[in-house]
Design a protein around this motif. Structure first.
Motif, PDB file in Angstrom:
ATOM      1  N   HIS A 108     -26.854  38.249 -27.358  1.00  0.00           N
ATOM      2  CA  HIS A 108     -25.397  38.136 -27.461  1.00  0.00           C
ATOM      3  C   HIS A 108     -24.984  37.708 -28.858  1.00  0.00           C
ATOM      4  O   HIS A 108     -23.920  38.104 -29.347  1.00  0.00           O
ATOM      5  CB  HIS A 108     -24.879  37.147 -26.423  1.00  0.00           C
ATOM      6  N   ALA A 109     -25.802  36.880 -29.509  1.00  0.00           N
ATOM      7  CA  ALA A 109     -25.466  36.478 -30.872  1.00  0.00           C
ATOM      8  C   ALA A 109     -25.484  37.659 -31.829  1.00  0.00           C
ATOM      9  O   ALA A 109     -24.750  37.689 -32.822  1.00  0.00           O
ATOM     10  CB  ALA A 109     -26.438  35.398 -31.340  1.00  0.00           C
ATOM     11  N   CYS A 110     -26.317  38.685 -31.523  1.00  0.00           N
ATOM     12  CA  CYS A 110     -26.397  39.876 -32.389  1.00  0.00           C
ATOM     13  C   CYS A 110     -25.331  40.907 -32.052  1.00  0.00           C
ATOM     14  O   CYS A 110     -24.709  41.484 -32.957  1.00  0.00           O
ATOM     15  CB  CYS A 110     -27.781  40.511 -32.269  1.00  0.00           C
ATOM     16  N   PHE A 111     -25.116  41.123 -30.764  1.00  0.00           N
ATOM     17  CA  PHE A 111     -24.337  42.297 -30.354  1.00  0.00           C
ATOM     18  C   PHE A 111     -23.007  41.963 -29.681  1.00  0.00           C
ATOM     19  O   PHE A 111     -22.222  42.874 -29.425  1.00  0.00           O
ATOM     20  CB  PHE A 111     -25.178  43.167 -29.407  1.00  0.00           C
ATOM     21  N   SER A 112     -22.744  40.659 -29.360  1.00  0.00           N
ATOM     22  CA  SER A 112     -21.473  40.321 -28.728  1.00  0.00           C
ATOM     23  C   SER A 112     -20.433  39.838 -29.720  1.00  0.00           C
ATOM     24  O   SER A 112     -19.255  39.732 -29.378  1.00  0.00           O
ATOM     25  CB  SER A 112     -21.686  39.224 -27.667  1.00  0.00           C
ATOM     26  N   VAL A 113     -20.830  39.520 -30.955  1.00  0.00           N
ATOM     27  CA  VAL A 113     -19.908  39.013 -31.947  1.00  0.00           C
ATOM     28  C   VAL A 113     -20.412  39.432 -33.322  1.00  0.00           C
ATOM     29  O   VAL A 113     -21.626  39.575 -33.533  1.00  0.00           O
ATOM     30  CB  VAL A 113     -19.782  37.474 -31.847  1.00  0.00           C
ATOM     31  N   ASP A 114     -19.479  39.649 -34.225  1.00  0.00           N
ATOM     32  CA  ASP A 114     -19.827  39.990 -35.595  1.00  0.00           C
ATOM     33  C   ASP A 114     -19.838  38.704 -36.430  1.00  0.00           C
ATOM     34  O   ASP A 114     -18.821  38.013 -36.534  1.00  0.00           O
ATOM     35  CB  ASP A 114     -18.811  40.980 -36.163  1.00  0.00           C
ATOM     36  N   ASN A 115     -21.004  38.362 -36.995  1.00  0.00           N
ATOM     37  CA  ASN A 115     -21.163  37.181 -37.849  1.00  0.00           C
ATOM     38  C   ASN A 115     -20.763  35.925 -37.062  1.00  0.00           C
ATOM     39  O   ASN A 115     -19.711  35.312 -37.283  1.00  0.00           O
ATOM     40  CB  ASN A 115     -20.331  37.306 -39.113  1.00  0.00           C
ATOM     41  N   GLU A 117     -21.861  32.957 -37.060  1.00  0.00           N
ATOM     42  CA  GLU A 117     -21.785  31.689 -37.787  1.00  0.00           C
ATOM     43  C   GLU A 117     -20.369  31.447 -38.315  1.00  0.00           C
ATOM     44  O   GLU A 117     -19.819  30.349 -38.203  1.00  0.00           O
ATOM     45  CB  GLU A 117     -22.782  31.677 -38.932  1.00  0.00           C
ATOM     46  N   GLU A 118     -19.775  32.481 -38.904  1.00  0.00           N
ATOM     47  CA  GLU A 118     -18.408  32.334 -39.407  1.00  0.00           C
ATOM     48  C   GLU A 118     -17.428  32.103 -38.278  1.00  0.00           C
ATOM     49  O   GLU A 118     -16.500  31.279 -38.397  1.00  0.00           O
ATOM     50  CB  GLU A 118     -18.027  33.586 -40.189  1.00  0.00           C
ATOM     51  N   ASN A 119     -17.617  32.787 -37.158  1.00  0.00           N
ATOM     52  CA  ASN A 119     -16.715  32.610 -36.018  1.00  0.00           C
ATOM     53  C   ASN A 119     -16.864  31.219 -35.380  1.00  0.00           C
ATOM     54  O   ASN A 119     -15.876  30.628 -34.920  1.00  0.00           O
ATOM     55  CB  ASN A 119     -16.970  33.689 -34.968  1.00  0.00           C
ATOM     56  N   VAL A 120     -18.084  30.699 -35.378  1.00  0.00           N
ATOM     57  CA  VAL A 120     -18.275  29.337 -34.866  1.00  0.00           C
ATOM     58  C   VAL A 120     -17.531  28.343 -35.748  1.00  0.00           C
ATOM     59  O   VAL A 120     -16.898  27.391 -35.264  1.00  0.00           O
ATOM     60  CB  VAL A 120     -19.775  29.007 -34.788  1.00  0.00           C
ATOM     61  N   ALA A 121     -17.593  28.518 -37.061  1.00  0.00           N
ATOM     62  CA  ALA A 121     -16.858  27.638 -37.973  1.00  0.00           C
ATOM     63  C   ALA A 121     -15.360  27.750 -37.740  1.00  0.00           C
ATOM     64  O   ALA A 121     -14.631  26.738 -37.773  1.00  0.00           O
ATOM     65  CB  ALA A 121     -17.207  27.970 -39.419  1.00  0.00           C
ATOM     66  N   ASN A 122     -14.847  28.978 -37.513  1.00  0.00           N
ATOM     67  CA  ASN A 122     -13.419  29.151 -37.253  1.00  0.00           C
ATOM     68  C   ASN A 122     -13.006  28.467 -35.950  1.00  0.00           C
ATOM     69  O   ASN A 122     -11.939  27.842 -35.871  1.00  0.00           O
ATOM     70  CB  ASN A 122     -13.078  30.637 -37.212  1.00  0.00           C
ATOM     71  N   ILE A 123     -13.830  28.619 -34.924  1.00  0.00           N
ATOM     72  CA  ILE A 123     -13.531  27.971 -33.649  1.00  0.00           C
ATOM     73  C   ILE A 123     -13.504  26.446 -33.818  1.00  0.00           C
ATOM     74  O   ILE A 123     -12.640  25.750 -33.277  1.00  0.00           O
ATOM     75  CB  ILE A 123     -14.546  28.389 -32.582  1.00  0.00           C
ATOM     76  N   GLY A 124     -14.474  25.898 -34.574  1.00  0.00           N
ATOM     77  CA  GLY A 124     -14.506  24.456 -34.798  1.00  0.00           C
ATOM     78  C   GLY A 124     -13.279  23.962 -35.527  1.00  0.00           C
ATOM     79  O   GLY A 124     -12.723  22.902 -35.191  1.00  0.00           O
ATOM     80  N   THR A 125     -12.807  24.730 -36.535  1.00  0.00           N
ATOM     81  CA  THR A 125     -11.605  24.333 -37.279  1.00  0.00           C
ATOM     82  C   THR A 125     -10.378  24.332 -36.391  1.00  0.00           C
ATOM     83  O   THR A 125      -9.577  23.387 -36.389  1.00  0.00           O
ATOM     84  CB  THR A 125     -11.407  25.273 -38.460  1.00  0.00           C
ATOM     85  N   SER A 126     -10.231  25.383 -35.603  1.00  0.00           N
ATOM     86  CA  SER A 126      -9.068  25.473 -34.719  1.00  0.00           C
ATOM     87  C   SER A 126      -9.099  24.389 -33.643  1.00  0.00           C
ATOM     88  O   SER A 126      -8.074  23.764 -33.334  1.00  0.00           O
ATOM     89  CB  SER A 126      -9.030  26.862 -34.078  1.00  0.00           C
ATOM     90  N   ALA A 127     -10.278  24.153 -33.077  1.00  0.00           N
ATOM     91  CA  ALA A 127     -10.391  23.136 -32.019  1.00  0.00           C
ATOM     92  C   ALA A 127     -10.126  21.742 -32.565  1.00  0.00           C
ATOM     93  O   ALA A 127      -9.485  20.915 -31.901  1.00  0.00           O
ATOM     94  CB  ALA A 127     -11.773  23.207 -31.379  1.00  0.00           C
ATOM     95  N   MET A 128     -10.591  21.466 -33.782  1.00  0.00           N
ATOM     96  CA  MET A 128     -10.355  20.141 -34.367  1.00  0.00           C
ATOM     97  C   MET A 128      -8.869  19.901 -34.574  1.00  0.00           C
ATOM     98  O   MET A 128      -8.346  18.823 -34.250  1.00  0.00           O
ATOM     99  CB  MET A 128     -11.112  20.007 -35.687  1.00  0.00           C
ATOM    100  N   TRP A 162     -20.924  33.876 -26.581  1.00  0.00           N
ATOM    101  CA  TRP A 162     -21.641  34.515 -27.686  1.00  0.00           C
ATOM    102  C   TRP A 162     -23.134  34.175 -27.663  1.00  0.00           C
ATOM    103  O   TRP A 162     -23.855  34.527 -28.590  1.00  0.00           O
ATOM    104  CB  TRP A 162     -21.068  34.073 -29.035  1.00  0.00           C
ATOM    105  N   GLY A 163     -23.556  33.433 -26.641  1.00  0.00           N
ATOM    106  CA  GLY A 163     -24.948  33.011 -26.593  1.00  0.00           C
ATOM    107  C   GLY A 163     -25.236  31.823 -27.481  1.00  0.00           C
ATOM    108  O   GLY A 163     -26.396  31.565 -27.814  1.00  0.00           O
ATOM    109  N   VAL A 164     -24.174  31.115 -27.910  1.00  0.00           N
ATOM    110  CA  VAL A 164     -24.310  29.963 -28.798  1.00  0.00           C
ATOM    111  C   VAL A 164     -23.839  28.730 -28.035  1.00  0.00           C
ATOM    112  O   VAL A 164     -22.789  28.761 -27.377  1.00  0.00           O
ATOM    113  CB  VAL A 164     -23.505  30.159 -30.092  1.00  0.00           C
ATOM    114  N   ALA A 165     -24.601  27.643 -28.127  1.00  0.00           N
ATOM    115  CA  ALA A 165     -24.254  26.387 -27.449  1.00  0.00           C
ATOM    116  C   ALA A 165     -23.906  25.330 -28.478  1.00  0.00           C
ATOM    117  O   ALA A 165     -24.596  25.178 -29.489  1.00  0.00           O
ATOM    118  CB  ALA A 165     -25.411  25.903 -26.578  1.00  0.00           C
TER     119      ALA A 165
END
Length: 353
Positions: A108-115, A117-128, A162-165
């Motif tokens: 899922h990290a390869c094929f369910s989302v593009d990049n 790592e960048e999306n995780v950072a965006n989610i963290g910024t918005s959630a904070m 995305w398969g990321v915890a």
């Protein structure tokens, strides 16, 4: 078909070589072997489809036919720095933190989302920025663990598909956005501290008064209990003394009765038979006379007496002949009972044959 593929491959290779000579692109070296390092997982695509999972080690990858994507399965972090936001009480703040995450499903990290790592950072910024608006300024300062737990739940729910915890989130820096806000907060905090101090002082006075009240109550209860215990002790002492006097009187009466009985039996004709009333009366009178004489001797031997006054016949009020007979009778009575004669007394005259 195979020949056309090979010709296209050679043409593409020549184009890449020409571009590399001009310095516009870096051409990787073509190799049929790729290395998947420990802690990574890789997926190999054949002409853009048919993904195959590659474990760590040496794996086959044909150039221009296979495409390999490696995913780092280790725990990593994303730093979110100097993020502006507003607290629940509309205080502008600047917050910084670190988001820790780990890939659990590499597919899922390869094929369910593009990049991812960048999306995780965006989610963290918005959630904070969103979560910080649910807490007041004092709550953020007093309990950051509560904010970390809330961010952990929100971010973990968003990136799990995305398969990321999300493993944890740590708020590192938190401060007002400018000096004016900080100064106002300092004044507010000083007023709050002064208010709390007054409340604590008042509570302390109340506690002191309550303690004094409890002390007076306890002292009065202790005094009352002491008086009750003392009264109970005196009552118990008087009861025991009266019981002791009663027991002593009973013992003295029994002893006197036994003495009277022994004297009466000795004066009777038959010591084994019950003595008559006249013998008991005579024995009682003899005992009383002995007690009277013992008391007179004790008075005579006392250290505080300097002068003694006696009537006729040794103060007994009797003539000398009667006194001598009484003394002889007492000595004979002692002899019959087996008691020793007092010093200075004359032995009884033997009875005539």
């Amino acid at each position: 078909m195979l020949a056309s593929t090979r010709s296209a491959t050679r043409a593409g290779t020549r184009a890449l070589l020409r571009a590399s000579r001009t310095g516009r692109v870096n051409v990787p070296a073509r190799t049929f072997i790729t290395i998947v390092e420990q802690g990574f997982e890789a997926w190999r695509l054949t002409l853009g489809s048919e993904p195959v999972k590659l474990e760590p080690g040496l794996r086959l990858a044909v150039p221009f036919v296979h495409k390999v994507q490696q995913i780092d399965m280790r725990e990593r972090s994303v730093n979110i720095r100097d993020l502006a936001g507003f607290t629940k009480d509309n205080v502008p703040v600047v917050i910084s933190g670190s988001l820790f995450f780990r890939v659990e499903n590499s597919y899922h990290a390869c094929f369910s989302v593009d990049n991812f790592e960048e999306n995780v950072a965006n989610i963290g910024t918005s959630a904070m920025r969103s979560v910080i608006g649910h807490f007041s300024y004092d709550e953020v300062i007093g309990d950051r663990n509560k904010i970390n737990s809330k961010l952990y739940d929100v971010i973990g729910t968003s990136i799990s598909r995305w398969g990321v915890a999300c493993t944890r989130f740590e708020v590192q820096n938190f401060k007002p956005s400018n000096r004016d806000v900080e100064k106002q907060l300092e004044l507010q905090m000083a007023a709050e501290r002064d208010r709390r101090k007054k409340i604590l002082d008042t509570q302390a006075l109340v506690n002191v008064a309550e303690g004094h009240k409890q002390r007076v109550i306890l002292e009065s209860e202790a005094a009352l209990q002491g008086q009750l215990n003392e009264s109970a002790g005196q009552k118990r002492r008087l009861v025991l003394e009266s019981e002791g006097r009663l027991e002593a009187a009973k013992n003295e009466g029994e002893a006197l009765a036994r003495q009277v009985d022994i004297l009466a039996r000795a004066l009777g004709a038959d010591p084994q038979a019950a003595p008559p009333s006249a013998a008991r009366t005579a024995a009682l009178g003899a005992l009383l006379e002995l007690r009277r004489l013992d008391q007179l001797q004790a008075i005579a031997r006392g250290d505080g007496n300097a002068t003694y006054f006696f009537g006729d016949a040794k103060g007994t009020g009797r003539d000398p002949y009667e006194v001598d007979n009484v003394e002889l009778w007492k000595n004979s009575l002692r002899t019959q009972l087996g008691a020793p004669a007092p010093p200075g007394s004359s032995a009884p005259a033997p009875a005539p044959a």
